[in-house]
Design a protein around this motif. Sequence first.
Motif, PDB file in Angstrom:
ATOM      1  N   MET A   1       0.830  -1.200   0.000  1.00 16.19           N
ATOM      2  CA  MET A   1       0.000   0.000   0.000  1.00 16.19           C
ATOM      3  C   MET A   1       0.872   1.260   0.000  1.00 16.19           C
ATOM      4  SD  MET A   1      -3.318  -0.839   2.324  1.00 16.19           S
ATOM      5  CE  MET A   1      -2.550  -1.028   3.903  1.00 16.19           C
ATOM      6  N   VAL A   2       0.294   2.346  -0.492  1.00 17.04           N
ATOM      7  CA  VAL A   2       0.919   3.656  -0.431  1.00 17.04           C
ATOM      8  C   VAL A   2       0.555   4.231   0.932  1.00 17.04           C
ATOM      9  CG1 VAL A   2       0.965   5.964  -1.423  1.00 17.04           C
ATOM     10  CG2 VAL A   2       0.718   3.978  -2.914  1.00 17.04           C
ATOM     11  N   VAL A   3       1.566   4.543   1.742  1.00 17.23           N
ATOM     12  CA  VAL A   3       1.327   5.015   3.102  1.00 17.23           C
ATOM     13  C   VAL A   3       1.845   6.439   3.237  1.00 17.23           C
ATOM     14  CG1 VAL A   3       1.814   4.613   5.544  1.00 17.23           C
ATOM     15  CG2 VAL A   3       1.534   2.676   3.998  1.00 17.23           C
TER      16      VAL A   3
ATOM     17  N   GLU B   1      -2.423   7.543   6.605  1.00 20.05           N
ATOM     18  CA  GLU B   1      -3.394   7.019   5.654  1.00 20.05           C
ATOM     19  C   GLU B   1      -2.672   5.989   4.805  1.00 20.05           C
ATOM     20  OE1 GLU B   1      -6.657   8.852   2.794  1.00 20.05           O
ATOM     21  OE2 GLU B   1      -4.653   9.107   1.957  1.00 20.05           O
ATOM     22  N   ALA B   2      -3.284   4.829   4.611  1.00 16.94           N
ATOM     23  CA  ALA B   2      -2.727   3.766   3.775  1.00 16.94           C
ATOM     24  C   ALA B   2      -3.741   3.457   2.680  1.00 16.94           C
ATOM     25  CB  ALA B   2      -2.447   2.526   4.607  1.00 16.94           C
ATOM     26  N   ARG B   3      -3.280   3.430   1.413  1.00 18.20           N
ATOM     27  CA  ARG B   3      -4.185   3.211   0.283  1.00 18.20           C
ATOM     28  C   ARG B   3      -3.775   1.996  -0.535  1.00 18.20           C
ATOM     29  NH1 ARG B   3      -2.786   7.644  -2.646  1.00 18.20           N
ATOM     30  NH2 ARG B   3      -1.701   8.569  -0.906  1.00 18.20           N
ATOM     31  N   CYS B   4      -4.739   1.106  -0.763  1.00 19.76           N
ATOM     32  CA  CYS B   4      -4.580  -0.034  -1.661  1.00 19.76           C
ATOM     33  C   CYS B   4      -5.194   0.362  -2.997  1.00 19.76           C
ATOM     34  CB  CYS B   4      -5.299  -1.266  -1.104  1.00 19.76           C
ATOM     35  SG  CYS B   4      -5.337  -2.679  -2.241  1.00 19.76           S
TER      36      CYS B   4
ATOM     37  N   HIS C   1      -8.538  -1.826  -3.018  1.00 25.51           N
ATOM     38  CA  HIS C   1      -9.521  -1.845  -1.935  1.00 25.51           C
ATOM     39  C   HIS C   1      -9.690  -0.511  -1.210  1.00 25.51           C
ATOM     40  CE1 HIS C   1      -8.403  -6.123  -2.448  1.00 25.51           C
ATOM     41  NE2 HIS C   1      -9.724  -6.206  -2.470  1.00 25.51           N
ATOM     42  N   GLY C   2      -9.036   0.545  -1.678  1.00 26.46           N
ATOM     43  CA  GLY C   2      -9.249   1.848  -1.089  1.00 26.46           C
ATOM     44  C   GLY C   2      -8.346   2.165   0.085  1.00 26.46           C
ATOM     45  N   ALA C   3      -8.760   3.159   0.855  1.00 28.16           N
ATOM     46  CA  ALA C   3      -7.923   3.704   1.921  1.00 28.16           C
ATOM     47  C   ALA C   3      -8.432   3.343   3.304  1.00 28.16           C
ATOM     48  CB  ALA C   3      -7.859   5.219   1.788  1.00 28.16           C
TER      49      ALA C   3
END
Length: 66
Positions: free
Chosen positions: A41-43, A51-54, A57-59
């Motif tokens: 994920m982008v963290v 905030e962590a975003r896949c 599957h979203g954040a």
Amino acid sequence: MTGTYCVHCGEPLAGSEHPRCHTPRTALEPPRFCAQCARRMVVQVTPTGWEARCSRHGACTSEGTG
């Protein structure tokens, strides 16, 4: 965050204890892998939280929303 994969190492939760992933130190860290698909994920960490975003599957956030 519950799911099929460990949010700290990305390995499947079933059949493994993950002793290095469940320490007091990692309890304060944001997730690095998606619990649903094990994608990295982008963290983004800020002074007030994270905030962590896949991409699939979203954040999710440290506030528990998302």
